[in-house]
Structures are given as C-alpha cells and as structure tokens.
Design an enzyme around this catalytic site. Sequence first.
Site, PDB file in Angstrom:
ATOM      1  CG  ASP A 276     -14.071 -10.168  10.244  1.00  0.00           C
ATOM      2  OD1 ASP A 276     -15.211 -10.153  10.735  1.00  0.00           O
ATOM      3  OD2 ASP A 276     -13.658  -9.300   9.451  1.00  0.00           O
ATOM      4  CG  ASP A 336     -16.386  -2.853   9.073  1.00  0.00           C
ATOM      5  OD1 ASP A 336     -16.545  -3.629  10.033  1.00  0.00           O
ATOM      6  OD2 ASP A 336     -15.891  -3.203   7.991  1.00  0.00           O
TER       7      ASP A 336
HETATM    8  C1  GLA Z   1     -14.781  -6.765   8.201  1.00  0.00           C
HETATM    9  C2  GLA Z   1     -14.070  -6.168   9.399  1.00  0.00           C
HETATM   10  C3  GLA Z   1     -13.076  -5.121   8.918  1.00  0.00           C
HETATM   11  C4  GLA Z   1     -12.085  -5.755   7.954  1.00  0.00           C
HETATM   12  C5  GLA Z   1     -12.834  -6.410   6.802  1.00  0.00           C
HETATM   13  C6  GLA Z   1     -11.911  -7.228   5.916  1.00  0.00           C
HETATM   14  O1  GLA Z   1     -15.550  -5.802   7.564  1.00  0.00           O
HETATM   15  O2  GLA Z   1     -14.977  -5.605  10.294  1.00  0.00           O
HETATM   16  O3  GLA Z   1     -12.391  -4.545  10.005  1.00  0.00           O
HETATM   17  O4  GLA Z   1     -11.321  -6.703   8.642  1.00  0.00           O
HETATM   18  O5  GLA Z   1     -13.841  -7.298   7.275  1.00  0.00           O
HETATM   19  O6  GLA Z   1     -12.585  -7.888   4.906  1.00  0.00           O
END
Ligand code: GLA
Length: 511
Positions: A276, A336
């Site tokens: 990420d 998200d």
């Molecule tokens: C980001 C990702 C999510 C999750 C969070 C965790 O927002 O897009 O899917 O993994 O981080 O902190």
Amino acid sequence: MHLQRTPGTHPRLPSAFAARAVALSLLLALPAFAAQGAGLNGSWRMDVPKPSGVTLHTFLVLHEDGGRVSGTVSPNGSGEIQIRDVRREGDDVAFKIDWGWNFRVRPEGPNLHVVISYDGGGRDEAVAVPVSAEEMRAPQALPLQPVRDLADNGLARTPPMGWNSWNHFAERVDDRIVREAADAMVSSGMKDAGYVCVNIDDTWEAGRDAQGNIVPNKKFPDMKALADYVHAKGLKLGIYSSPGPATCGGYEGSYGHEEQDARTYAAWGIDYLKYDWCSAGRIYPSAQMRPVYQKMGDALERSGRAIVFSLCQYGMEDVWTWGPGVGGNLWRTTGDIADNWKSMSTIGFNQGRLAPYAGPGHWNDPDMLEVGNGGMTVTEYQTHFSLWCMLAAPLMAGNDLRTMSADTRGILTNREVIAVDQDPLGREATRLLAKDGVEVWTKPLQGGGLAIGLFNRNDEEATGSFTWAQAGRIARPAVVRDLWRHSDVAPAADGFGAAVPAHGVVMLAVK
Ligand code: GLA
C-alpha cells in the site's frame, strides 16, 4: 449489526490522497519553523498509544499569520493532508482534514493541546510536542533499479478469492480473529465455493529488531504458527505492508527493508502481499511508482516462495498499464470502498474502461467486498457481488465470517455467480447499454458463453431489456440461466426483458 470501522486508520480516498499531494508541495514550500511558544506556529508531534502496544505519531504543521491559520496534518505519519474549515471556538482553533478527523487545538506552554474526534465515533486527546524540522523531513528516496518487465509469477490465473480483515475489523484484527476467520471460511462452505486467502491487513506491525527484521505487535504473537494453522486448513495466509516508512495506519512499512521483509514473509509462510503506497508518497514522486513497486516485485520473486503481489495505490499513474510488469497479480483501481450504495455503485459502474487490462494472472481490483457489513440491503449486496463477479474482480470478503447471516452466506457462496468471476477466459465485463438508470453489462465466457447483468441503479423498480442482436447473438441462445434464481428461463425470440428491483440485478448466463 453494522460495526463502525475503527476511526483514525482509514483515509477517505482518493480525495485524501489528492489533498496529500497538494499539501506535500505546500509543506515543501513552507519555511521550516520550530515551535517556540509562538501560539500555534510550528511543527508538532502527537503520540497516541494503541492497544496493540504500538504508539502512533500524528504530525501537525501549523502556520498562524495575522489570525489566519493554515497548515497540514500527517495522520499517523502517513502523508500530509491540508487542514480546512478553520475557525475559532473560544480559546481553541478548530479545523478538519479529509480523513474525517476533526481537530481542536490550543497552545499550552511550549506545547499544543490537541483533541481529535473522528467521524463515526471515538476521540484522542494528547499534548503534542514541538519537533524539529529535521524530524519532519521525509526520508530520502532509495536508489531504484531501471524499469524492466519481471517474469509472470504464474499465480492468480483466475481472480484471487478470500477474506481480508480491513473492511470489518480495521485495527481490531488479531491472531484469534484471523484463526476464527479461517475456521469460518471452512465451516461456512466458503472454502468449498473457492475462497482460499485469509489476509491480514494493516495494524499487525510493531517495528524492527536489532537486525532490522520486521516484528509483529502483541496482537500477533507468532506469525509462523498462524501461517501453519491457516495452511493446515488448506488455506493461504496474506499480509500487508507499504513501500514507505509508515503504512496508511501509521504502522511500520518496508521502506529500506524490502528484500529483508520479503524473506521474512517467505520464512513465515506468507502467500499474499498487499503493498500500500501511503507514506511512500512523501518520498517518491508518483512517476517513480513503477520502479518502487518493481523493487518489491523483485524481492518477492527472489524470496523463493510463491507470493501473490497485490498493488494498492488507488489507481494512480494508470497502474493497469504497468502492473503486470512489476510482478503485480492485481492492482487497486480506486480509492477505498465504503459500505454504502453510493460508494459501491460509483466504483463498480465506472470500471468498464479498464476491461482490456484484466486477464489471467493480472486483475483490476475495485477494492474488497462490503457484503454483509450492514450498510446496504440484501438486494444491494447481491448487486455488489454480481457486479464484482462481472468485473472479474478479486473476491475478498470483508465481513465477519464468524457471525454472517444466511443471506450474506448465500450471496458470498452463490457458485453460479462465482463461476462468472472465475471463468478461465479471464475477461472483464463492459457496459453494453445504459438507459434511464438501467445498465446492461456483458462478460464473454470460455466456450462462447456470455454472462449478462441487468442492473437497476434507480431508487424504484424498473424494466431492463436488450435484444439478442445487441448482445452480439444472431438468435435466441439455447440456454438462458438466471444465476440468482438458479433456474433456466425462456425468453422471447428477439430479446430479454425483466423487472429489476430498485438497486437490484438480474444476472444471466447464456450458452
Ligand atoms: C488504505 C487501503 C485500505 C487499507 C488501509 C489500511 O486505506 O486502501 O484498503 O489497507 O489503507 O490502513
């Protein structure tokens, strides 16, 4: 029951990330100043201890000029976001950031008294201390290899299926929950329906030992033992990290330890890595995203273990054009998802243009499933699941598998719909037509078949229809199967029409 996400760890993307990019340039342009009892002016660090034993650091850079306050917040150290809606409230200055964090701050001697209340509940209160410009400076970009195409790792010939802890548990995930998710994946019939990955998302990390090895926090006492437990059930274990020093949740990332972490994951028996971007945005320009991901792709390849590589950078830099080259098996195409109709449908119905980039071994990922998390109706969850299957999306259940209702289990284990997702041809659906809020999407299947989804995006029931000619058929197909009713239907000679419930779907497969 709908459990709120743990506040404070969940960026609202992509706005938060767009804001970060802007804010970062602003931050670089600002003179470095340390706080010296001069009101709000300065750079501040707020320490927030978490139940996992890890202390997260949130950084504030505030600038007060003639009563006007501006600045940035780096929530959990994951990247700067510009503050907005600044106003005075008594002795306090209040402002917010796009993560759904609301601040009230007030100078207190040489320090800053900070209260953060989170949309969705919860608050943290702490005294932030002045920090030097040195501590605020982003770490140096690491040397990167020239861009090249890594070999296909041979994994994920159909879209990965499993469960991920984030959407339901966020920060609350621990060893027990992961084991119980694995148990439930078997006992609920999900394993038999094709789900295999049990994936730990953010907040498992503690820090590094003296040799620089990544160490889990006290929620995960023994990662290798956990992997053994999951493997003994015929399932696979996934984990999460970031190319930056901090994950989105503010936990330890892989920055400068990419090779070492890949080796550690392999030694633990990890089968899947979600990687990420987060705080890497403080260090590398977006244009370097590809070599940054390549670095981990390379490291995984050299780890000696087959590890699915899941890229998570919210669809920046047209990742679908270079994702396979860095060894990526899937890549997020959006910010998200949230557990509501607007978020899900906006994401899902905007994926069609990416269809050419999906195929065996490399998939577009419109984010994990919200089915069963409580924010949508059963009809809407059927639509969510149908749409994701039409899109050949990875199917990562994001609910609490231990307590799911019969409706939720029924949706997640509908094998006829799953077969569309897992079709070996690996084609992603595109929109055939859209009229008055009803959309018809088609997905070619192996052997000349076709999956067809009639989606009603309206708030009222509507009729959806298409002709066989529009669907590219010369005549009525011999078999037309309704994948939610589990029965064959006998449509008209020239086409198909049906009443579709509000926010609902009729999903067909024709041969
Ligand atoms: C980001 C990702 C999510 C999750 C969070 C965790 O927002 O897009 O899917 O993994 O981080 O902190």
